[in-house]
Scaffold this motif. Structure first.
Motif, PDB file in Angstrom:
ATOM      1  N   ASN A   1      -5.478 -45.597  59.353  1.00 50.20           N
ATOM      2  CA  ASN A   1      -6.711 -45.585  58.564  1.00 50.20           C
ATOM      3  C   ASN A   1      -6.503 -44.853  57.243  1.00 50.20           C
ATOM      4  O   ASN A   1      -7.060 -45.239  56.217  1.00 50.20           O
ATOM      5  CB  ASN A   1      -7.841 -44.937  59.365  1.00 50.20           C
ATOM      6  CG  ASN A   1      -8.323 -45.829  60.488  1.00 50.20           C
ATOM      7  OD1 ASN A   1      -8.119 -47.045  60.459  1.00 50.20           O
ATOM      8  ND2 ASN A   1      -8.954 -45.241  61.481  1.00 50.20           N
ATOM      9  N   GLU A   2      -5.694 -43.793  57.282  1.00 47.85           N
ATOM     10  CA  GLU A   2      -5.410 -43.031  56.057  1.00 47.85           C
ATOM     11  C   GLU A   2      -4.697 -43.920  55.030  1.00 47.85           C
ATOM     12  O   GLU A   2      -5.007 -43.872  53.837  1.00 47.85           O
ATOM     13  CB  GLU A   2      -4.547 -41.811  56.411  1.00 47.85           C
ATOM     14  CG  GLU A   2      -4.556 -40.719  55.358  1.00 47.85           C
ATOM     15  CD  GLU A   2      -5.938 -40.123  55.122  1.00 47.85           C
ATOM     16  OE1 GLU A   2      -6.695 -39.943  56.092  1.00 47.85           O
ATOM     17  OE2 GLU A   2      -6.252 -39.855  53.950  1.00 47.85           O
ATOM     18  N   GLU A   3      -3.770 -44.719  55.506  1.00 47.26           N
ATOM     19  CA  GLU A   3      -3.066 -45.636  54.601  1.00 47.26           C
ATOM     20  C   GLU A   3      -4.011 -46.696  54.043  1.00 47.26           C
ATOM     21  O   GLU A   3      -3.901 -47.085  52.880  1.00 47.26           O
ATOM     22  CB  GLU A   3      -1.887 -46.294  55.338  1.00 47.26           C
ATOM     23  CG  GLU A   3      -0.737 -45.332  55.620  1.00 47.26           C
ATOM     24  CD  GLU A   3       0.300 -45.892  56.575  1.00 47.26           C
ATOM     25  OE1 GLU A   3       1.457 -45.443  56.500  1.00 47.26           O
ATOM     26  OE2 GLU A   3      -0.038 -46.757  57.408  1.00 47.26           O
ATOM     27  N   LEU A   4      -4.937 -47.162  54.886  1.00 46.76           N
ATOM     28  CA  LEU A   4      -5.914 -48.159  54.426  1.00 46.76           C
ATOM     29  C   LEU A   4      -6.818 -47.545  53.346  1.00 46.76           C
ATOM     30  O   LEU A   4      -7.107 -48.187  52.332  1.00 46.76           O
ATOM     31  CB  LEU A   4      -6.733 -48.670  55.617  1.00 46.76           C
ATOM     32  CG  LEU A   4      -7.445 -50.007  55.428  1.00 46.76           C
ATOM     33  CD1 LEU A   4      -6.451 -51.149  55.239  1.00 46.76           C
ATOM     34  CD2 LEU A   4      -8.364 -50.300  56.611  1.00 46.76           C
ATOM     35  N   ILE A   5      -7.244 -46.305  53.574  1.00 50.41           N
ATOM     36  CA  ILE A   5      -8.065 -45.598  52.581  1.00 50.41           C
ATOM     37  C   ILE A   5      -7.286 -45.463  51.267  1.00 50.41           C
ATOM     38  O   ILE A   5      -7.823 -45.719  50.182  1.00 50.41           O
ATOM     39  CB  ILE A   5      -8.487 -44.203  53.110  1.00 50.41           C
ATOM     40  CG1 ILE A   5      -9.467 -44.354  54.278  1.00 50.41           C
ATOM     41  CG2 ILE A   5      -9.097 -43.356  51.994  1.00 50.41           C
ATOM     42  CD1 ILE A   5      -9.690 -43.063  55.066  1.00 50.41           C
ATOM     43  N   ASN A   6      -6.027 -45.082  51.373  1.00 52.97           N
ATOM     44  CA  ASN A   6      -5.207 -44.912  50.163  1.00 52.97           C
ATOM     45  C   ASN A   6      -5.005 -46.221  49.417  1.00 52.97           C
ATOM     46  O   ASN A   6      -4.939 -46.239  48.191  1.00 52.97           O
ATOM     47  CB  ASN A   6      -3.868 -44.276  50.515  1.00 52.97           C
ATOM     48  CG  ASN A   6      -3.990 -42.794  50.798  1.00 52.97           C
ATOM     49  OD1 ASN A   6      -4.901 -42.139  50.301  1.00 52.97           O
ATOM     50  ND2 ASN A   6      -3.100 -42.269  51.613  1.00 52.97           N
TER      51      ASN A   6
END
Ligand SMILES: [Zn+2]
Length: 123
Positions: A3-8
């Protein structure tokens, strides 16, 4: 993809540009991952006379262009990493593109919810 990568990913494409006197693009970027694991992104277009649309709509258009319509997770962010909730129109679009998307995860700044949480009484 986490999810962190998707947010980034959403944050990284949110680059505001004034492309015409009354038209601004890229204030918000959206990124989604499908049930097949593919990632699609899109940015907002803010134009007069109601011609613009949200980053989520842009990402959804990229997804359907590639023959998919089932969202696993979606997020929208500006270039500073501020996460936005999908507007009512986008909530309905996410549902109407595939009714199973009521189970899609929506990343909010506070927590992760499903579309059912945000849209308990669909159109
Ligand atoms: Zn929207």
């Amino acid at each position: 993809m986490t999810n962190e990568e998707l947010i980034n990913k959403a944050k990284s494409i949110a680059i505001t540009k004034q492309v015409a006197e009354e038209t601004v693009v890229g204030e918000v970027g959206a990124a989604l991952i499908t049930d097949k694991g593919n990632v699609y992104t899109g940015v907002s277009i803010h134009a007069p006379s109601g011609l613009g649309f949200c980053g989520e709509a842009s990402a959804i258009a990229a997804m359907v262009t590639n023959g998919e319509n089932r969202i696993k997770t979606i997020v929208a962010s500006d270039g500073q990493g501020n996460i936005y909730r999908p507007c009512g129109r986008c909530r309905e679009m996410i549902r109407q593109i595939n009714k199973q998307n009521m189970d899609a995860e929506i990343i909010l700044k506070e927590k992760i919810v499903t579309l059912t949480d945000l849209l308990p009484f669909p159109y």
